[in-house]
Design an enzyme around this catalytic site. Structure first.
Site, short mmCIF file in Angstrom:
data_model
loop_
_atom_site.label_atom_id
_atom_site.label_comp_id
_atom_site.label_asym_id
_atom_site.label_seq_id
_atom_site.Cartn_x
_atom_site.Cartn_y
_atom_site.Cartn_z
CE LYS A 146 37.38 98.76 -27.19
NZ LYS A 146 38.23 98.79 -28.37
CB CYS A 150 42.76 101.80 -36.31
SG CYS A 150 42.51 102.65 -34.77
CG HIS A 172 38.11 89.72 -28.01
ND1 HIS A 172 39.34 89.67 -27.42
CD2 HIS A 172 38.16 90.71 -28.93
CE1 HIS A 172 40.12 90.59 -27.99
NE2 HIS A 172 39.42 91.25 -28.89
CG HIS A 187 40.37 91.55 -24.16
ND1 HIS A 187 39.15 92.18 -24.09
CD2 HIS A 187 41.03 92.13 -25.19
CE1 HIS A 187 39.08 93.11 -25.02
NE2 HIS A 187 40.21 93.09 -25.72
CB CYS A 223 45.91 104.40 -36.43
SG CYS A 223 46.22 103.34 -34.99
CB CYS A 236 45.54 106.54 -32.85
SG CYS A 236 44.08 105.51 -32.72
CE LYS A 293 43.36 92.43 -29.15
NZ LYS A 293 42.82 91.50 -30.15
CG HIS A 342 45.11 101.82 -30.84
ND1 HIS A 342 44.29 101.90 -31.94
CD2 HIS A 342 44.88 100.61 -30.28
CE1 HIS A 342 43.61 100.78 -32.06
NE2 HIS A 342 43.93 99.98 -31.08
N1 MSP Z 1 39.24 92.45 -36.64
C1 MSP Z 1 38.39 93.55 -36.40
C2 MSP Z 1 36.94 93.22 -36.70
C3 MSP Z 1 36.68 92.74 -38.10
S1 MSP Z 1 35.00 92.30 -38.31
C4 MSP Z 1 34.80 92.12 -39.94
C5 MSP Z 1 38.49 93.95 -34.94
N2 MSP Z 1 38.97 93.02 -34.10
S2 MSP Z 1 39.13 93.21 -32.51
O1 MSP Z 1 39.84 92.04 -32.04
O2 MSP Z 1 39.68 94.46 -32.20
O3 MSP Z 1 37.69 93.10 -31.95
C6 MSP Z 1 36.84 94.22 -31.79
C7 MSP Z 1 35.55 93.75 -31.18
O4 MSP Z 1 35.80 93.03 -29.96
C8 MSP Z 1 34.59 94.85 -30.77
O5 MSP Z 1 33.83 95.35 -31.84
C9 MSP Z 1 33.76 94.11 -29.75
O6 MSP Z 1 32.88 93.23 -30.40
C10 MSP Z 1 34.80 93.32 -29.00
N3 MSP Z 1 35.40 94.09 -27.93
C11 MSP Z 1 36.73 94.35 -27.77
N4 MSP Z 1 36.90 95.05 -26.61
C12 MSP Z 1 35.73 95.27 -26.02
C13 MSP Z 1 35.30 95.93 -24.85
N5 MSP Z 1 36.13 96.46 -23.99
N6 MSP Z 1 33.98 96.01 -24.62
C14 MSP Z 1 33.06 95.49 -25.48
N7 MSP Z 1 33.43 94.86 -26.58
C15 MSP Z 1 34.76 94.68 -26.86
O7 MSP Z 1 38.11 95.05 -34.61
#
Ligand code: MSP
Length: 496
Positions: free
Chosen positions: A297, A130, A22, A19, A127, A145, A300, A148
């Site tokens: 925020k 997480c 990312h 999304h 969780c 959590c 997903k 979530h």
């Molecule tokens: N898999 C772990 C990260 C492991 S790194 C060694 C994870 N994955 S995640 O798919 O949840 O991705 C989290 C990251 O996605 C956040 O730290 C950020 O970089 C990005 N973001 C996800 N949602 C976001 C927003 N709504 N706003 C900004 N960044 C976002 O955590």
């Protein structure tokens, strides 16, 4: 030897599709990578997917498929997103890559051999989304959590532990000696206060799970997904380029770009793990804020997701890149909306910049048959209008300095002020008036030469932000005979 620069994004969970959140981090890291390449540095830019652990295994089982199948399907989507965003990553890592898994075993066996692992029993609230254990002060009302909003699970199991507590002093020293190793400052303070609060040992392995990297000294266990995941930053270098190991060239990483949701893993566990393995620490962790939709925020699991593919479809990747870095100050939280996107597209990309480019090329084509006299075209100091030269002095250095501090929005703003300055210059000089008077031919050359030069400067500096459109414009500016171009940012039909 050129300097080397190694930038990473988090590796994203494959429990669902990508999304905009990312996309945001990937775009930001790409801007840094492209900027450093422009400086002539050797750059390595890494992104990828985090495929082990409970979030993925649970999502797969809920859909009635094997974790590998779900991982393969969603990893493809993340992999496809990068080029569509214009991201120039040098490699895409998947934690199910056998080379990564072997490296995780190798590094963690070292941590074990170095005496930082012991057997124990873990009891606590967990969780599964997480993939994280919650301390008492992190649990919301109703045993939920805070991220979530789902109920936490009480876990009790025999694990191997990582002796995080042994790194209390080394981490305090790291924070004291390297005050910019975590940025912005608020995040540094947050991480430091976590350290100061007293570090407790954490589980390193999970016994009842099978979807993960098997522990070399006890194959009944797999590594806790966060240790497996963090090591991607290190493992990737060893196999990204077949036949050569890039570790010596690029380790330690120059900058890990993350959002604040995964701050503790990157600023506490990760440096401790590296110290335990005898590896060098990354130079910087930059923690950006959240993109918010309707005040929450995007995530997903909350279901309030904005589809980056759709945005790119309508406006193009450059517009999305620009909008996200321009509208939300990088490092802080900020709301995004389609209305604000369309507004910036129209007033800034199409008008400020697109029109400046179209107008400038059209005037050179019309008044000078596509060719400026050599001196004016070269844009030497003599030919650059002093009034404007002053406003451009030191610009590239200033932008580089801001990008070094990962102030990507401020750097973009510096450039944009010059885009606006060039537009004012056109209005002040009114080249269409000069063109009417043959006695002022030299003035017209100077004005057009200055515009061409100014446009080239901002375009080169904008390249990391707007890679595709700036490439198009630079090709047009480099043509032996200049001709008008199609609008860089054409009008987009209103969404139905
Ligand atoms: N898999 C772990 C990260 C492991 S790194 C060694 C994870 N994955 S995640 O798919 O949840 O991705 C989290 C990251 O996605 C956040 O730290 C950020 O970089 C990005 N973001 C996800 N949602 C976001 C927003 N709504 N706003 C900004 N960044 C976002 O955590």
């Amino acid at each position: 030897m050129p300097e080397s620069f190694y930038v990473t994004t988090p590796i994203y969970y494959v429990n669902a599709s990508p999304h905009l959140g990312h996309a945001y981090t990937t775009i930001a890291a790409d801007i840094m990578a492209r900027h450093h390449r422009q400086r002539g540095e050797q750059v390595f830019f890494l992104t990828g997917t985090d495929e082990h652990g409970e979030p993925v295994a649970d999502a797969a089982h809920a859909q009635g498929v094997e974790p590998q199948e779900l991982a393969d399907r969603n990893a493809e989507r993340f992999k496809a997103l990068a080029p569509r965003l214009g991201a120039s990553n040098d490699f895409f890592i998947r934690t199910t890559d056998p080379e990564h898994m072997a490296k995780v075993r190798e590094v963690l066996a070292k941590v074990h051999a170095n005496g930082f692992v012991y057997e124990g029993i873990y009891e606590g609230m967990y969780c599964p989304r997480c993939a994280d254990f919650k301390a008492e002060n992190e649990i919301d009302k109703g045993n939920r959590c805070p991220i979530h909003h789902i109920e936490l699970v009480k876990e009790k199991e025999e694990n191997y532990f990582f002796a995080l507590s042994k790194f209390q002093e080394p981490l305090e020293k790291l924070y004291a000696e390297h005050p910019s190793w975590v940025a912005p400052r608020t995040r540094y303070n947050e991480a430091l206060s976590f350290v100061k609060g007293g570090l407790r040992d954490v589980p390193l392995t999970r016994r009842h799970l099978t979807w993960g990297v098997p522990v070399p000294w006890d194959e009944e266990h797999v590594f806790y997904v966060w240790f497996d995941a963090l090591l991607n930053y290190y493992s990737a270098l060893s196999y990204a380029t077949p036949g050569s190991d890039l570790t010596a060239e690029f380790w330690p990483a120059s900058c890990h770009v993350i959002a604040k949701d995964i701050l503790r893993f990157h600023t506490v566990y990760w440096p401790a793990l590296l110290l335990a393995a005898g590896l060098e620490l990354p130079r910087k962790v930059f923690v950006h804020g959240y993109l918010l939709m309707e005040g929450e925020k995007m995530s997903k699991s909350l279901g309030n997701v904005l589809d980056p593919f759709a945005a790119i479809e309508r406006f193009g990747a450059d517009a999305l890149r620009f909008y996200l870095l321009r509208d939300v100050s990088f490092g802080q939280d900020g709301s995004v909306s389609t209305a604000a996107f369309e507004q910036r597209y129209e007033s800034e990309l199409a008008n400020d910049y697109g029109n400046l480019a179209s107008r400038t090329l059209a005037m050179v084509a019309r008044y000078r048959e596509g060719k400026l006299p050599a001196a004016a075209a070269a844009g030497t100091a003599q030919t650059l209008d002093p009034a404007l030269a002053e406003d451009f002095a030191g610009l590239a250095e200033r932008v580089a300095e801001l990008i070094d501090r990962v102030e990507l929005t401020n750097a973009l703003d510096e450039i944009w002020q010059r885009v606006r300055r060039l537009n004012r210059y056109v209005e002040e000089q009114a080249p269409w008036q000069l063109a009417k008077d043959p006695a002022r031919a030299d003035d017209l050359d100077r004005v057009l030469g200055t515009l061409m030069q100014g446009l080239r400067i901002v375009t080169v500096l904008l390249h990391p932000y707007l890679p595709a459109s700036t490439e198009r414009l630079l090709a047009a500016l480099d043509a032996p005979v200049l001709t008008p171009i199609e609008p860089l940012f054409p009008r987009v039909e209103a969404a139905s």
